[in-house]
Design a protein around this motif. Structure first.
Motif, mmCIF file in Angstrom:
data_model
loop_
_atom_site.group_PDB
_atom_site.id
_atom_site.type_symbol
_atom_site.label_atom_id
_atom_site.label_comp_id
_atom_site.label_asym_id
_atom_site.label_seq_id
_atom_site.Cartn_x
_atom_site.Cartn_y
_atom_site.Cartn_z
ATOM 1 N N ASP A 18 15.056 97.590 102.635
ATOM 2 C CA ASP A 18 16.078 97.348 103.646
ATOM 3 C C ASP A 18 15.820 98.301 104.820
ATOM 4 O O ASP A 18 16.133 99.484 104.751
ATOM 5 N N GLY A 20 17.280 98.649 107.552
ATOM 6 C CA GLY A 20 18.492 99.171 108.164
ATOM 7 C C GLY A 20 19.276 100.101 107.267
ATOM 8 O O GLY A 20 20.331 100.606 107.654
ATOM 9 N N GLU A 35 31.131 101.143 106.214
ATOM 10 C CA GLU A 35 30.609 100.011 107.000
ATOM 11 C C GLU A 35 30.316 100.392 108.451
ATOM 12 O O GLU A 35 29.484 99.773 109.101
ATOM 13 N N PRO A 39 25.923 100.550 109.662
ATOM 14 C CA PRO A 39 26.201 99.177 110.108
ATOM 15 C C PRO A 39 25.078 98.177 109.858
ATOM 16 O O PRO A 39 25.332 96.970 109.846
ATOM 17 N N TRP A 40 23.858 98.616 109.674
ATOM 18 C CA TRP A 40 22.737 97.691 109.512
ATOM 19 C C TRP A 40 22.337 97.495 108.056
ATOM 20 O O TRP A 40 21.444 96.697 107.759
ATOM 21 N N ARG A 41 22.985 98.209 107.134
ATOM 22 C CA ARG A 41 22.675 98.036 105.715
ATOM 23 C C ARG A 41 22.963 96.618 105.261
ATOM 24 O O ARG A 41 23.995 96.040 105.587
ATOM 25 N N MET A 43 21.678 93.842 106.095
ATOM 26 C CA MET A 43 21.640 92.801 107.123
ATOM 27 C C MET A 43 20.322 92.020 107.108
ATOM 28 O O MET A 43 20.074 91.189 107.971
ATOM 29 N N LEU A 45 17.221 93.252 107.524
ATOM 30 C CA LEU A 45 16.192 93.752 108.439
ATOM 31 C C LEU A 45 14.947 94.167 107.672
ATOM 32 O O LEU A 45 15.032 94.852 106.657
#
Length: 181
Positions: A18, A20, A35, A39-41, A43, A45
């Motif tokens: 991951d 992010g 959260e 914020p990018w966990r 997602m 990426l």
């Protein structure tokens, strides 16, 4: 699990991670809700390949090359050989990498490796001539190295007299950056 050195993993293993997961806004603290802190966990990426990263922008690049594996240097040179020489400057950790990149990409900008940057630093404080230091295309330096101020007026004047642009690379925490400025 994302633990260990990046060069011990192959591309499929890297892209399964991951990308992010550990990214957090600068103002996040331990008290920031999960959260908002991450914020990018989750997602989806992925870490891009160098080709993919270059395709996403036409901005000028300063690319740090930290590994000395000849196969990796050759792969980097192959990818960068397809982009205009004035778009990318390579900053190698050591002279061996810098020389290999110079040979593979003779028209591309190669920044002073750290060991040669030390030569420039010490030649301004000791009775040495900058002419005894190897010559590259660009100086990338943190204004401070430990407790030594590197980018002094004398250093910058010497670099300018030799036609070497200087990129001041911020390093350290906010307090060190404020001191550098």
């Amino acid at each position: 699990d994302g633990v260990g050195t990046i060069w011990s993993l192959d591309l499929a293993e890297l892209q399964a991670l991951d990308a992010g997961h550990a990214w957090s806004p600068d103002d996040a603290t331990d008290d920031t809700p999960e959260e908002e802190r991450w914020p990018w966990r989750g997602m989806g990426l992925q870490l891009p390949t160098l080709d993919e990263a270059l395709a996403g922008t036409d901005a000028p690049l300063l690319l740090a090359v930290r590994q000395s594996d000849p196969a990796l240097l050759a792969a980097v040179a192959e990818v960068l050989g397809d982009i205009p020489a004035d778009r990318a400057c390579l900053h190698a950790q050591g002279r061996t990498q810098a020389l290999a990149l110079r040979e593979a990409l003779p028209d591309h900008c190669i920044a002073f490796p750290l060991e040669d940057l030390d030569c420039l630093y010490w030649s301004q404080t000791l009775p040495l001539d900058w002419g005894s230091c190897p010559s590259w295309d660009l100086i990338v330096a943190e204004p401070l190295r430990g407790n030594r101020r590197v980018l002094t007026p004398a250093f910058l004047n010497n670099a300018e007299a030799r036609g070497w642009p200087v990129f001041a690379a911020p390093g350290g925490n906010d307090e060190e950056l404020e001191l550098q400025l």
